[in-house]
Design an enzyme around this catalytic site. Structure first.
Site, PDB file in Angstrom:
ATOM      1  CG  ASN A   1      -0.313  -0.025   2.507  1.00  0.00           C
ATOM      2  OD1 ASN A   1       0.794  -0.538   2.651  1.00  0.00           O
ATOM      3  ND2 ASN A   1      -0.950   0.548   3.498  1.00  0.00           N
TER       4      ASN A   1
ATOM      5  CB  CYS B   1      -2.023   0.853   8.354  1.00  0.00           C
ATOM      6  SG  CYS B   1      -0.719   2.078   8.358  1.00  0.00           S
TER       7      CYS B   1
ATOM      8  CD  GLU C   1       8.071   0.237  11.016  1.00  0.00           C
ATOM      9  OE1 GLU C   1       9.072  -0.291  10.527  1.00  0.00           O
ATOM     10  OE2 GLU C   1       6.988   0.338  10.420  1.00  0.00           O
TER      11      GLU C   1
ATOM     12  CD  GLU D   1       4.442  -0.412  13.350  1.00  0.00           C
ATOM     13  OE1 GLU D   1       3.237  -0.196  13.586  1.00  0.00           O
ATOM     14  OE2 GLU D   1       5.352   0.021  14.063  1.00  0.00           O
TER      15      GLU D   1
END
Ligand code: NAD
Length: 476
Positions: free
Chosen positions: A146, A278, A457, A244
């Site tokens: 994505n 996300c 992250e 993640e």
């Protein structure tokens, strides 16, 4: 294109290839090696060999290389952006944004090259201690389709600055821009073996990387189910893991919010990258007082969005990145329609017309009055579909926001600091935005709670996660 192992462009050991498809046209854009375990073994071996020299460079030397790479990525943003649109589908301006975002991340880590530091601990008569940080060794990075370029930056920047070497596996659908940026990093001075890219299927290349005993850390971004598999695969190894995963971010709009600004926030928050983000706005909660006026404006803006090939300048929403992704979104909406789980205000189907025939396009869709606990609000919707609900007061809004197994991000739109305080304290998520949604500059840590993952992250946190402490105890 070939993959990158030990600084060289190579084919898979068994010389098999896989197609990369343009999701706007279904045309084959090119081929990349369908890597195997043998290729992963070769990449890890090369990364192990490169670790000694790379980890002994000063952080500033490594930072300078990242800085140079950031400049080169920026200089090539047009061509890289075009490549990203071709393989991923997103509108060209979003693709260019993403390429620049990757450059910003590399530059950010270069800019904090002086920061990694340990500490000195004085223990009186018992002695003194020095705590330093050392890199982990060979790390593995697995990225989704994505936001492949941004997420590549999230992993490459901190891993390399901290002195690790890396084997990266791009998603099968979107390997091309990643390979080009890896070549740029090599040209910027990243030595052979420090960054390797192995293309191929998740079940072969991804799994081989996760299971490899010499890989010290896996940083994975992708689906929750794959995240669970990775935990199972590493259950008997002491690997560091960052996961993640998916999200179902709520956006809460209070009665005192700036309505026009919040409408734009919802449009961008949900439809950016065709909703395949996300931390997209996946559940919109409107205060009852403003819901009718807000919904009217939102519907008008949604219907005005132009769906099309990402290369066309007028396009606001490109295709879904894969045929299966389109089928999944269509099925989620169809199921909600059949079960009468809400009222479809606009969209709710693919697009008629010849120009849409061969691509994986879906209309931007609003579904109002979605009942709590139904599939559109309990499952992640990874596409341009927005469920819209109302609430009577903040208690109810916070309750609704937390009724999820995810916990990536959330936003509240208000002018009231008391509301901000409560949402920040009570909504379970890794990040709470106020009067915005989506923005993730390199400086801020990012990651989820609950099903949305483990670890962070971005920012200094990510740099620390690619190192471990080591202590020298001086018993004078
Ligand atoms: P995915 O899990 O199918 O694939 C992600 C990567 O994992 C790909 O490179 C894939 O080839 C690889 N993979 C697949 N099976 C594997 C296995 N058994 N072992 C090792 N690797 C394997 O996810 P996706 O469909 O590409 O991405 C969409 C999902 O990612 C959504 O749920 C989205 O919310 C999530 N996502 C999360 C974040 C975040 O930062 N939290 C960011 C982007 C996307």
């Amino acid at each position: 294109m070939h993959m990158l192992i030990d600084g060289k462009e190579v084919a898979a050991a068994n010389e098999t290839w896989m197609d990369v498809i343009n999701p706007a046209t279904s045309e084959v854009l090119g081929h990349v090696p369908a890597g195997t375990k043998t290729d992963v073994d070769a990449a890890v071996e090369s990364a192990e060999a490169a670790f000694g020299t790379w980890s002994k460079k000063t952080t500033r030397e490594r930072g300078l290389i990242l800085y140079h790479a950031a400049e080169l990525v920026r200089q090539n943003h047009q061509a890289l952006g075009r490549q990203l649109t071709l393989e991923q589908g997103k509108p060209i301006r979003e693709a260019i944004d993403e390429v620049r975002g990757c450059a910003n991340i590399l530059e950010y880590y270069a800019s904090i090259a002086g920061k990694p530091a340990g500490e000195a601990i004085q223990l009186g008569n018992a002695g003194d201690c020095m705590v330093t940080r050392e890199p982990l060794g060979v790390c593995g990075a697995i990225i989704p389709w994505n936001m492949p370029v941004l997420i590549m930056g999230w992993k490459v920047g901190p891993a390399l600055l901290a002195g690790n070497t890396l084997v990266l596996k791009p998603a099968s659908r979107t390997p091309l821009t990643t390979l080009k940026i890896a070549a740029i990093l090599r040209d910027a001075g990243v030595p052979p073996g420090v960054l390797n890219v192995v293309t191929g299927a998740g079940e072969t290349v991804g799994a081989a990387l996760v299971k490899h005993p010499s890989v010290q850390k896996i940083s994975f971004t992708g689906d929750c189910a794959t995240g669970h598999q990775i935990r199972e695969m590493t259950a008997h190894q002491n690997k560091e893991i960052t996961l993640e995963l998916g999200g179902s971010d709520p956006m809460i709009v209070m009665a005192d919010a700036d309505i026009d600004r919040a409408v734009e926030g919802a449009i961008r928050g949900r439809f950016y990258n065709a909703g395949q983000v996300c931390t997209a706005v996946k559940r919109l909660y409107l205060h009852e007082k403003i819901a009718p006026a807000f919904t009217k404006k939102l519907k008008a803006r949604t219907e005005a969005l132009h769906v099309g090939d990402g290369l066309l300048p007028a396009t606001d929403i490109g295709p879904m990145t894969g045929k299966d992704q389109l089928a999944r979104i269509a099925a989620q909406v169809e199921e909600a329609r059949e079960r009468e789980e809400g009222t479809i205000l606009c969209g709710g189907c693919t697009l008629p017309g010849k120009e849409y025939e061969r691509g994986f396009f879906y209309q931007p869709t609003l579904v109002a009055d979605v009942a709590p606990g139904t599939s559109l609000v309990t499952n992640e919707i990874f596409g341009p579909v927005l469920p819209v609900m109302t609430f009577p007061d903040l208690d109810a809004a916070i309750g609704d926001a937390n009724r999820t197994r995810y916990g990536l991000g959330a936003s509240v739109w208000t002018k009231d600091i008391g509301t901000v305080k409560r949402v920040y304290r009570e909504v379970r998520a890794g990040i709470i935005w106020v009067n915005r949604h989506l923005a993730l500059p390199p400086e801020i840590p990012f990651g989820g709670v609950n099903e949305s993952g483990i670890g962070r992250e971005n920012g200094y946190n990510a740099l620390e996660s690619y190192s471990r402490t080591k202590t020298l105890y001086l018993g004078w």
